[in-house]
Design a protein around this motif. Structure first.
Motif, PDB file in Angstrom:
ATOM      1  N   GLY A 130       0.824  -1.206   0.000  1.00  0.00           N
ATOM      2  CA  GLY A 130       0.000   0.000   0.000  1.00  0.00           C
ATOM      3  C   GLY A 130       0.854   1.252   0.000  1.00  0.00           C
ATOM      4  N   LEU A 131       1.992   1.202   0.696  1.00  0.00           N
ATOM      5  CA  LEU A 131       2.910   2.345   0.695  1.00  0.00           C
ATOM      6  C   LEU A 131       3.588   2.471  -0.662  1.00  0.00           C
ATOM      7  N   TRP A 132       3.915   1.346  -1.282  1.00  0.00           N
ATOM      8  CA  TRP A 132       4.467   1.421  -2.647  1.00  0.00           C
ATOM      9  C   TRP A 132       3.485   2.147  -3.561  1.00  0.00           C
ATOM     10  N   LYS A 133       2.218   1.754  -3.467  1.00  0.00           N
ATOM     11  CA  LYS A 133       1.196   2.347  -4.346  1.00  0.00           C
ATOM     12  C   LYS A 133       1.004   3.832  -4.034  1.00  0.00           C
ATOM     13  N   TYR A 134       1.077   4.189  -2.755  1.00  0.00           N
ATOM     14  CA  TYR A 134       0.945   5.602  -2.374  1.00  0.00           C
ATOM     15  C   TYR A 134       2.069   6.421  -3.008  1.00  0.00           C
ATOM     16  N   LEU A 135       3.288   5.940  -2.885  1.00  0.00           N
ATOM     17  CA  LEU A 135       4.436   6.665  -3.431  1.00  0.00           C
ATOM     18  C   LEU A 135       4.370   6.748  -4.949  1.00  0.00           C
ATOM     19  N   SER A 136       3.945   5.665  -5.588  1.00  0.00           N
ATOM     20  CA  SER A 136       3.828   5.658  -7.043  1.00  0.00           C
ATOM     21  C   SER A 136       2.758   6.624  -7.515  1.00  0.00           C
ATOM     22  N   LYS A 137       1.644   6.708  -6.766  1.00  0.00           N
ATOM     23  CA  LYS A 137       0.532   7.570  -7.153  1.00  0.00           C
ATOM     24  C   LYS A 137       0.837   9.045  -6.908  1.00  0.00           C
ATOM     25  N   HIS A 138       1.395   9.361  -5.764  1.00  0.00           N
ATOM     26  CA  HIS A 138       1.600  10.762  -5.372  1.00  0.00           C
ATOM     27  C   HIS A 138       2.972  11.301  -5.755  1.00  0.00           C
ATOM     28  N   GLY A 139       3.920  10.397  -5.999  1.00  0.00           N
ATOM     29  CA  GLY A 139       5.249  10.836  -6.397  1.00  0.00           C
ATOM     30  C   GLY A 139       5.441  10.717  -7.903  1.00  0.00           C
ATOM     31  N   HIS A 140       6.653  10.953  -8.344  1.00  0.00           N
ATOM     32  CA  HIS A 140       6.973  10.911  -9.766  1.00  0.00           C
ATOM     33  C   HIS A 140       8.203  10.037  -9.988  1.00  0.00           C
ATOM     34  N   GLN A 141       8.163   9.247 -11.064  1.00  0.00           N
ATOM     35  CA  GLN A 141       9.238   8.311 -11.418  1.00  0.00           C
ATOM     36  C   GLN A 141       9.427   7.258 -10.321  1.00  0.00           C
ATOM     37  N   LEU A 142       8.338   6.857  -9.670  1.00  0.00           N
ATOM     38  CA  LEU A 142       8.439   5.898  -8.565  1.00  0.00           C
ATOM     39  C   LEU A 142       7.673   4.606  -8.845  1.00  0.00           C
ATOM     40  N   GLY A 143       7.500   4.287 -10.119  1.00  0.00           N
ATOM     41  CA  GLY A 143       6.849   3.044 -10.474  1.00  0.00           C
ATOM     42  C   GLY A 143       7.818   1.875 -10.433  1.00  0.00           C
ATOM     43  N   GLY A 144       7.324   0.703 -10.808  1.00  0.00           N
ATOM     44  CA  GLY A 144       8.175  -0.485 -10.834  1.00  0.00           C
ATOM     45  C   GLY A 144       8.737  -0.809  -9.463  1.00  0.00           C
ATOM     46  N   LEU A 145      10.043  -1.051  -9.420  1.00  0.00           N
ATOM     47  CA  LEU A 145      10.701  -1.383  -8.154  1.00  0.00           C
ATOM     48  C   LEU A 145      11.247  -0.157  -7.431  1.00  0.00           C
ATOM     49  N   SER A 146      11.027   1.039  -7.992  1.00  0.00           N
ATOM     50  CA  SER A 146      11.633   2.230  -7.391  1.00  0.00           C
ATOM     51  C   SER A 146      11.122   2.509  -5.986  1.00  0.00           C
TER      52      SER A 146
END
Length: 223
Positions: free
Chosen positions: A137-153
């Protein structure tokens, strides 16, 4: 799915002793330690992860002192004010990696950190308080609200700052496949939930941090 006992016994046999196994496993930071990390350090590490993606880490790391300088020590209050013209000028700076998309991500991620800090008091509070039993869920939060944070980032960023997380690396996915938990890298919500549930079971059985379980799984396929 095999239980934790199998995983533990496999790794003991591989390393020969409990002490040797423990020496090869990471130790996550405590919630208190995560709270103590300042927002500028979170932004610096997050940006470092973004620039490392797809590049040789040693090359990026060698240039990071220059990044610290041109991004004002990654102070989110200052970085967020960097406009398009400023970033275009950075594209002429040979001391740093000149990738416009990644450069643009820095002020955007600074805004995310400021938004979280306004709500939570600090970005570290969000990271510290997020339950590891829903780390995807934290991965998804960071990917949704941040930038260039998809995949394994996102998971790799969390590992870098010391937040307890598993990382679905190639070896971990191969181990999960061998245990018939998933048959490919987990990207769908369903597969992520399935993997989270498996780690939650091993976590409950062993009391071990997610990062250690992740590493132990990788050791079952990485010889």
């Amino acid at each position: 799915m095999r239980d934790y006992k199998w995983l533990h016994e496999y790794c003991l046999n591989r390393f020969g002793s409990a002490a040797e196994l423990e020496a090869h496993l990471p130790v996550p930071k405590t919630p208190a330690q995560l709270r103590q990390i300042s927002d500028d350090r979170y932004l610096s590490t997050l940006s470092l992860r973004v620039f490392r993606a797809g590049l040789k880490h040693s090359v990026v790391d060698a240039k990071w002192p220059a990044f610290e300088q041109v991004f004002f020590g990654f102070d989110p209050e200052k970085v967020v004010l960097m406009g398009a013209e400023h970033l275009e000028r950075l594209m002429q700076d040979t001391r740093i990696i000149r990738h416009l998309g990644k450069l643009k991500s820095v002020p955007r991620n600074a805004q995310m950190i400021l938004d979280v800090a306004q709500e939570k008091g600090s970005f570290g509070a969000l990271i510290a308080d997020w339950p590891v039993t829903d780390i995807v869920g934290l991965w998804k939060y960071l990917s949704k609200h941040g930038h260039q944070l998809g995949g394994l980032s996102a998971p790799r960023f969390l590992r870098m700052v010391g937040k307890d997380t598993f990382v679905p690396s190639y070896d971990v996915v191969a181990a999960l496949n061998a245990q018939k938990i998933v048959d490919k890298a987990p990207t769908s919500l369903r597969d992520l939930a399935t993997v989270q549930a498996a780690f939650n079971q091993w976590h409950a059985e062993s009391g071990r941090p997610m990062c250690q379980l992740s590493m132990m799984l990788a050791y079952t396929v990485n010889h």
